[in-house]
Design a protein around this motif. Structure first.
Motif, short mmCIF file in Angstrom:
data_model
loop_
_atom_site.label_atom_id
_atom_site.label_comp_id
_atom_site.label_asym_id
_atom_site.label_seq_id
_atom_site.Cartn_x
_atom_site.Cartn_y
_atom_site.Cartn_z
N LYS A 67 0.59 -1.37 -0.05
CA LYS A 67 0.12 0.39 -0.16
C LYS A 67 1.12 1.26 0.29
O LYS A 67 0.63 2.22 -0.91
N GLU A 68 1.87 1.33 1.14
CA GLU A 68 2.52 2.38 0.95
C GLU A 68 3.60 2.78 -0.94
O GLU A 68 2.95 3.74 -0.43
N VAL A 69 3.56 1.66 -0.67
CA VAL A 69 4.74 1.63 -2.72
C VAL A 69 3.73 1.96 -3.27
O VAL A 69 4.67 3.07 -4.46
N LYS A 70 2.46 1.91 -3.59
CA LYS A 70 1.38 2.13 -4.51
C LYS A 70 0.88 3.19 -3.85
O LYS A 70 0.99 4.31 -4.96
N GLU A 71 1.23 4.32 -2.92
CA GLU A 71 1.00 6.12 -2.71
C GLU A 71 1.50 5.96 -3.13
O GLU A 71 2.03 7.35 -3.21
N GLU A 72 3.35 5.91 -2.84
CA GLU A 72 4.22 6.42 -3.53
C GLU A 72 4.03 6.60 -5.17
O GLU A 72 5.15 7.26 -5.71
N PHE A 73 3.75 5.36 -5.14
CA PHE A 73 3.99 5.38 -6.21
C PHE A 73 2.59 6.12 -7.38
O PHE A 73 2.94 7.28 -8.68
N GLU A 74 1.70 5.68 -6.62
CA GLU A 74 0.90 7.36 -7.10
C GLU A 74 1.34 8.67 -7.04
O GLU A 74 0.93 9.43 -8.07
N LYS A 75 2.14 8.97 -5.90
CA LYS A 75 2.46 10.76 -5.91
C LYS A 75 3.31 10.91 -6.74
O LYS A 75 3.46 11.72 -7.72
N MET A 76 4.53 10.31 -7.48
CA MET A 76 5.00 9.31 -8.32
C MET A 76 4.96 9.95 -9.45
O MET A 76 5.42 11.09 -10.18
N ARG A 77 3.42 9.01 -9.74
CA ARG A 77 3.11 8.97 -11.29
C ARG A 77 2.39 10.57 -11.55
O ARG A 77 2.13 11.36 -12.03
N LEU A 78 2.14 11.18 -10.17
CA LEU A 78 1.20 12.64 -9.89
C LEU A 78 2.11 13.60 -10.32
O LEU A 78 2.26 14.34 -11.64
N GLU A 79 3.38 13.72 -9.24
CA GLU A 79 5.09 14.12 -10.03
C GLU A 79 5.12 14.50 -11.44
O GLU A 79 5.62 15.27 -12.55
N ALA A 80 4.91 13.29 -12.09
CA ALA A 80 5.53 12.47 -13.53
C ALA A 80 4.63 13.07 -14.29
O ALA A 80 5.35 14.35 -15.61
N GLU A 81 3.20 13.45 -14.38
CA GLU A 81 2.14 13.90 -14.75
C GLU A 81 2.49 15.22 -15.09
O GLU A 81 2.37 15.85 -16.09
N ARG A 125 4.95 16.60 -14.07
CA ARG A 125 6.54 17.56 -15.02
C ARG A 125 6.49 17.18 -16.97
O ARG A 125 6.80 17.81 -17.12
N ILE A 126 5.23 16.19 -17.00
CA ILE A 126 5.24 16.36 -17.74
C ILE A 126 4.45 17.31 -18.17
O ILE A 126 3.98 17.64 -20.14
N SER A 127 3.44 17.27 -18.33
CA SER A 127 2.29 18.47 -18.20
C SER A 127 3.20 20.33 -18.85
O SER A 127 3.40 21.37 -19.68
N LYS A 128 4.46 20.44 -17.69
CA LYS A 128 5.22 21.38 -18.04
C LYS A 128 5.72 21.10 -19.02
O LYS A 128 6.10 22.52 -19.93
N SER A 129 6.81 20.20 -19.20
CA SER A 129 7.78 19.45 -20.13
C SER A 129 6.71 20.05 -21.79
O SER A 129 7.75 21.02 -23.16
#
Length: 430
Positions: free
Chosen positions: A283-297, A299-303
């Motif tokens: 669950k913690e990994v999934k939450e961390e992954f979701e957080k990383m996914r949002l950050e990546a999205e 960054r992608i939108s800014k890029s």
């Protein structure tokens, strides 16, 4: 069953001893003069698979009290028409029998092997019992892999057949996986076997020794019956000890099973705990992954935004570059025109030196006067600076000479022409 008879020396009867007389014991006992033999050998039936009946042999050595053993194997040729295949089966059988003999030597007992070829395994064993007068036989109740703690009946068809068809003078033990499953006791004792250290023949004269008469024969009969009772009691005691050992083993197995169950329960609890920890970590990994996914999205939108801005700037840069290239081409054309005009000026200057009339290209197309500050427009013609600016300021976007729309209203000073006009003016004034 082995009978011990106390006499002047221990003997092993060869043949059969038959006691005859009345029930009340008034008449003397008559002993026949037939030879009586005691066969101490215990016969152990084995199969053709490699040491499959090792547990039966070990049980027989440890529990029957026999001193000599016969390992019996019956080969069923069946449809083996190939002599080579039959020969290989024979070699395999003898090798297997030799392995059983090795076990007997290791356990310090005498043993021999008996190899029989018969259309039926059961028929071969029954014929061996009849021909040799086998009194004790050990064979498998079922294959060891079929053994269970609740096993009480015979499972093997061969064992069932032997149990049913064997002579009732033969005592048979049926074992499985080193445990006694059931026993078929001998019910007819035409032959009495005695355990001893030597073999001899017992005749009427040996029984009636010295002055002993019919009374000694009657005493021998009573001693035999007493010894039979004692041996049966010893056998029952041995069976009881064996059953107790089986029960102890069963209890030990039950304790081991309970222990294994507790271990399994503890393992299950530990596994459940590890599973919860794993789920929590997941669950913690999934939450961390979701957080990383949002950050990546993000960054992608800014890029993407940066890329779009860069693409817009790139488009503007390319447009400006094309404009600069057009202007460069225009300047090249103007330079070419200036070169031509300079050549023409030089020619006209030579002619002007004669008549002092200003050349036509010194004249502004708009004012028709000699230009003081000439500028080149986008149409390639040179005009007086103030005149062409006034033209544009009045809203004109076309060429004064060709009346065509100009690509731009930028003006380039015609320095060469201005120098030429100034030279001409100076020359004219002089």
């Amino acid at each position: 069953m082995t009978l011990k008879i106390p006499m002047q020396e221990m003997v092993k009867l060869v043949g059969s001893l038959r006691l005859c007389g009345r029930d009340n014991g008034d008449e003397p006992v008559v002993v026949s003069k037939r030879e009586m033999v005691m066969d101490e050998k215990v016969y152990v039936a084995v199969s053709g698979r490699d040491l499959e009946n090792k547990s039966s042999l070990v049980w027989a050595i440890q529990n029957t009290g026999g001193r000599e053993f016969c390992i019996v194997y019956v080969l069923h040729p069946g449809a083996m028409f190939n002599e080579q295949k039959l020969r290989k089966e024979k070699e395999k059988a003898h090798n297997n029998l030799d392995k059983y003999l090795t076990i007997c030597r290791q356990m310090h007992v005498k043993a021999e092997k008996i190899y029989i070829e018969m259309d039926s395994v059961e028929e071969g064993i029954l014929q061996l019992i009849s021909q040799r007068g086998v009194k004790r036989l050990v064979m498998g109740a079922a294959a060891d892999r079929h053994y269970t703690m609740r096993m009480r009946d015979l499972l093997s068809k061969k064992a069932i057949c032997i149990h049913r068809e064997a002579p009732d003078t033969c005592h048979i033990w049926f074992t499985c996986n080193g445990y006694l499953i059931c026993t078929r006791e001998a019910t007819r004792r035409d032959n009495l076997y005695v355990e001893g250290t030597s073999s001899s023949y017992l005749t009427q004269s040996e029984i009636t020794n010295g002055t002993e008469s019919v009374a000694s024969s009657s005493m021998a009969k009573d001693d035999v019956q007493t010894q039979v009772a004692l041996i049966e009691a010893a056998s029952a005691k041995r069976e009881t000890r064996f059953e107790m050992s089986k029960r102890e083993e069963a209890e030990k197995s039950a304790v081991d099973a309970i222990k294994r169950v507790k271990e399994l329960e503890n393992g299950y609890v530990n596994e459940l705990k590890r599973r919860k920890e794993t789920e929590k970590a997941l669950k913690e990994v999934k939450e961390e992954f979701e957080k990383m996914r949002l950050e990546a999205e993000t960054r992608i939108s800014k890029s993407n935004m940066v890329i779009r801005n860069l693409q817009g700037k790139y488009s503007l840069s390319m447009k400006e570059l094309r404009r600069l290239r057009d202007e460069q081409e225009e300047l090249k054309r103007e330079l070419t025109e200036v070169s031509k005009m300079k050549s023409k000026y030089n020619e006209e200057e030579a002619s002007l030196s004669k008549d002092r009339e200003p050349p036509q290209y010194f004249m502004c197309p708009i004012t028709q006067d000699v230009m003081e500050d000439p500028y080149v427009a986008a149409d390639g013609f040179t005009y007086e600076g103030e005149a062409i600016r006034g033209w544009f300021n009045r809203g004109h976007e076309t060429s004064p000479m060709t009346n065509r729309r100009l690509p731009h209203t930028s003006l380039v000073p015609n320095l060469a022409l201005r120098s030429a006009i100034q030279e001409w003016l100076q020359a004219s004034s002089s």
